[in-house]
Design an enzyme around this catalytic site. Structure first.
Site, PDB file in Angstrom:
ATOM      1  CD1 TRP A   1      11.836  66.484   5.905  1.00 27.24           C
ATOM      2  CD2 TRP A   1      12.878  67.125   8.252  1.00 27.24           C
ATOM      3  NE1 TRP A   1      12.937  65.901   6.054  1.00 27.24           N
ATOM      4  CE2 TRP A   1      13.704  65.820   7.344  1.00 27.24           C
ATOM      5  CE3 TRP A   1      13.113  67.549   9.008  1.00 27.24           C
ATOM      6  CZ2 TRP A   1      14.510  65.970   8.231  1.00 27.24           C
ATOM      7  CZ3 TRP A   1      13.882  67.233   9.750  1.00 27.24           C
ATOM      8  CH2 TRP A   1      14.469  66.298   9.398  1.00 27.24           C
TER       9      TRP A   1
ATOM     10  CE  LYS B   1      16.394  68.356   1.335  1.00 31.89           C
ATOM     11  NZ  LYS B   1      17.157  68.060   2.835  1.00 31.89           N
TER      12      LYS B   1
ATOM     13  CG  ASP C   1      10.892  73.456   4.934  1.00 31.48           C
ATOM     14  OD1 ASP C   1      11.283  73.686   4.023  1.00 31.48           O
ATOM     15  OD2 ASP C   1      10.766  72.166   5.765  1.00 31.48           O
TER      16      ASP C   1
HETATM   17  C1  LIG Z   1      11.020  69.404   3.910  1.00 32.98           C
HETATM   18  C2  LIG Z   1      12.805  69.560   5.296  1.00 32.98           C
HETATM   19  N1  LIG Z   1      12.344  71.027   5.614  1.00 32.98           N
HETATM   20  C3  LIG Z   1      13.536  70.277   6.896  1.00 32.98           C
HETATM   21  C4  LIG Z   1      14.329  69.640   6.928  1.00 32.98           C
HETATM   22  C5  LIG Z   1      15.371  69.921   7.734  1.00 32.98           C
HETATM   23  O1  LIG Z   1      16.908  70.681   8.059  1.00 32.98           O
HETATM   24  P1  LIG Z   1      18.076  71.237   8.580  1.00 32.98           P
HETATM   25  O2  LIG Z   1      18.153  69.580   8.543  1.00 32.98           O
HETATM   26  O3  LIG Z   1      18.557  72.005   7.495  1.00 32.98           O
HETATM   27  O4  LIG Z   1      17.065  71.526   9.601  1.00 32.98           O
HETATM   28  C6  LIG Z   1      15.336  68.771   5.746  1.00 32.98           C
HETATM   29  C7  LIG Z   1      15.441  67.960   5.710  1.00 32.98           C
HETATM   30  O5  LIG Z   1      16.209  67.590   4.824  1.00 32.98           O
HETATM   31  C8  LIG Z   1      13.893  68.589   5.442  1.00 32.98           C
HETATM   32  O6  LIG Z   1      13.891  68.148   3.620  1.00 32.98           O
END
Ligand SMILES: Cc1ncc(COP(=O)(O)O)c(C=O)c1O
Length: 355
Positions: free
Chosen positions: A100, A191, A167
């Site tokens: 991520w 989550k 994030d």
């Molecule tokens: C730490 C983190 N950042 C970003 C994301 C991406 O999120 P989204 O699917 O809401 O775009 C996730 C998805 O699991 C994540 O765990």
């Protein structure tokens, strides 16, 4: 009873599901479903106001920060952050701690100049880099506080005076944080906050229009803040269920209470991983996540056998992400200690069987 260790969307409290299901039929005695009410109705306006108030109260968000409920997931934030915060001639610093974090930096590179200050890719992201310096002229510094896939977590904000963007998709509301240390916090809801479909953004107001760029209104934080998260039709149901979940968290005693529970849950599971000769944790001990516990076994055959036993014992969603393999138990706020005990008992049962 199923024990849901899924990484997200994931478990939410049963009471929240029950109340949400009632509101699908009749929302607050209005005779209308939450799915059909206008986002401009007084009833829904009250939902947004309460949700925002709960976030502000639970996370102790200081004055001077706006709370936004957006769409597009955390992935949209990967793009919105640089669009709003990175000037044409500026540079942003990113810490690379996993999939991520890499994606966030990759998207920012499409907008402007990005520098990776440190990376743990050399060891498949099993640890958090510690000794790095964020250049003082960076427009902002971005990191991922909990690496959902690799099971590592950054508990202390890295030491820098540069505006910090984090994030927190997979550890928001799981532990106390000091919001004033950050310029911007974002998190996909699915989550610890609520169902998929809404993204929480907490932004310091003096960061509005910081990049000086002309950007489409839908990507402009200030436009969403001015409109009270109603610039366009918001994800009504996701915000409503998030409100119910935040009420649940408040009734439990708030974040400091859930944090203590999360510490005990994580410790119980890691203790078993460290004790049981059939299992091995993948993350560096000092960086172990309290939300996503990653572990492996010696052979794919043993892992397949344990996965089958876990299924028999109603343990759902523990298969590891393909980039780590093995297992990942996501142990978010709503997962009770009895589910942790069910997993630990199954690990012990496996050990007994194999001895
Ligand atoms: C730490 C983190 N950042 C970003 C994301 C991406 O999120 P989204 O699917 O809401 O775009 C996730 C998805 O699991 C994540 O765990």
């Amino acid at each position: 009873m199923k024990h849901n260790f899924g990484a997200g969307p994931c478990i939410l409290p049963k009471e929240v599901f029950e109340e949400a299901s009632r509101a699908v039929i009749d929302f607050n005695g209005t005779g209308l479903s939450i799915l059909e009410i206008s986002h401009r109705s007084k009833e829904f306006e009250e939902v947004v106001i309460e949700t925002e108030k709960l976030v502000r109260e639970l996370l102790e968000v200081p004055a001077g920060y706006s709370i936004l409920f957006l769409q597009g997931g955390a992935s949209q934030q990967f793009a919105m952050v640089p669009m709003n915060l990175l000037p044409e001639n500026g540079k942003a610093s990113y810490l690379d701690t996993g999939v991520w974090a890499t994606k966030a930096a990759k998207e920012a590179k499409k907008v402007g100049q990005v520098e990776i200050v440190a990376s743990s890719s050399d060891k498949n992201y099993t640890y958090i880099p510690k000794d790095f310096v964020v250049p003082s002229d960076a427009a902002y510094f971005h990191y991922t506080s909990n690496n959902t896939i690799y099971g590592t977590e950054v508990f202390e904000k890295p030491n820098t005076s540069v505006t910090t963007v984090v994030d927190m998709s997979s550890d928001i509301l799981s532990r106390t944080i000091n919001v004033s240390e950050f310029g911007l916090i974002y998190a996909g809801a699915q989550k610890n906050m609520g169902p998929a479909g809404v993204t929480l953004v907490i932004i310091k107001d003096d960061l509005f229009a910081k990049s000086g760029r002309t950007i489409p209104t839908i990507f402009d934080y200030e436009a969403h803040a001015k409109a009270g998260s109603m610039y366009n039709t918001p994800p009504v149901f996701s915000i409503y269920v998030s409100m119910l979940n935040l009420r649940w968290l408040k009734a439990k005693g708030g974040i400091s209470v859930i944090e203590q529970e999360n510490i005990i849950k994580a410790r119980t599971l890691y203790d078993e991983i460290d004790r049981n000769p059939f299992f091995k944790g993948t993350a560096a001990v000092e960086d172990r996540s309290r939300m996503n516990v990653t572990f492996v076994m010696d052979t794919p055959e043993l892992e397949a056998e344990f996965l089958a036993l876990a299924k028999e014992r109603n343990l759902i969603g523990i298969k590891g992400h393909r980039s780590v393999g093995g297992f990942r138990a996501s142990i978010y706020n709503a997962l009770s200690i009895s589910s942790i005990n069910a997993l630990v008992d199954t690990m012990r049962e496996f050990e007994e069987k194999k001895k």
